[in-house]
Design an enzyme around this catalytic site. Sequence first.
Site, mmCIF file in Angstrom:
data_model
loop_
_atom_site.group_PDB
_atom_site.id
_atom_site.type_symbol
_atom_site.label_atom_id
_atom_site.label_comp_id
_atom_site.label_asym_id
_atom_site.label_seq_id
_atom_site.Cartn_x
_atom_site.Cartn_y
_atom_site.Cartn_z
ATOM 1 N N GLU A 137 59.061 23.617 48.755
ATOM 2 C CA GLU A 137 58.567 24.877 48.200
ATOM 3 C C GLU A 137 59.580 25.413 47.192
ATOM 4 O O GLU A 137 60.786 25.372 47.418
ATOM 5 C CB GLU A 137 58.338 25.897 49.307
ATOM 6 N N ASP A 147 60.482 23.740 53.757
ATOM 7 C CA ASP A 147 60.557 25.155 53.394
ATOM 8 C C ASP A 147 62.021 25.547 53.520
ATOM 9 O O ASP A 147 62.515 25.801 54.620
ATOM 10 C CB ASP A 147 59.691 26.004 54.324
ATOM 11 N N ASP A 168 58.804 29.309 59.377
ATOM 12 C CA ASP A 168 59.359 28.380 58.378
ATOM 13 C C ASP A 168 58.808 26.970 58.603
ATOM 14 O O ASP A 168 58.638 26.201 57.666
ATOM 15 C CB ASP A 168 60.888 28.361 58.463
#
Length: 164
Positions: A64, A4, A137
Amino acid sequence: MGIDPGSLCTGYGVVDAVKGNLQAVHWGSIRPPARKPFPDRLKYIYDGLTEVLREYAPDTVAIEDIFFAVNAKSTIKLGQARGVAILAVMNAGKSLAEYSPLEVKQSTVGYGRADKRQVQDMVTALLKLKQKPEPLDVSDALAVAICHAHSHKMTERLSEAFKR
């Protein structure tokens, strides 16, 4: 492995799929010093991910994709952090998969508009963790890894079905 990306905090999570069960191997975050110039922070992220990739040698990495934020400057910085993460993965010789935040949430929570706490709760349950992964995160990165494991498993099933 799931990533992420973020310029202030990049989360990562290594997940192993063993006989259909997902197990968390390692997770953490890379937090560049805020006082450093932005290019130095990007290098810090790159170096941190490179070390994780070297140490845990995942078969594949999922990252992501960028969501569209209201603040254009933040979106640009996020894009640069994402680019650095992609470069670390590619330089490590790993295959890369990309998933939108909607796909990740749909895959882990079952609802594409889930909030970060819902994702964190579901990641904790799916991976049977004793504590919630922090910061958010990190749980997002583990969710990306879970999403890829689910997607990869489905792709294998479809491939086998079409071979018949």
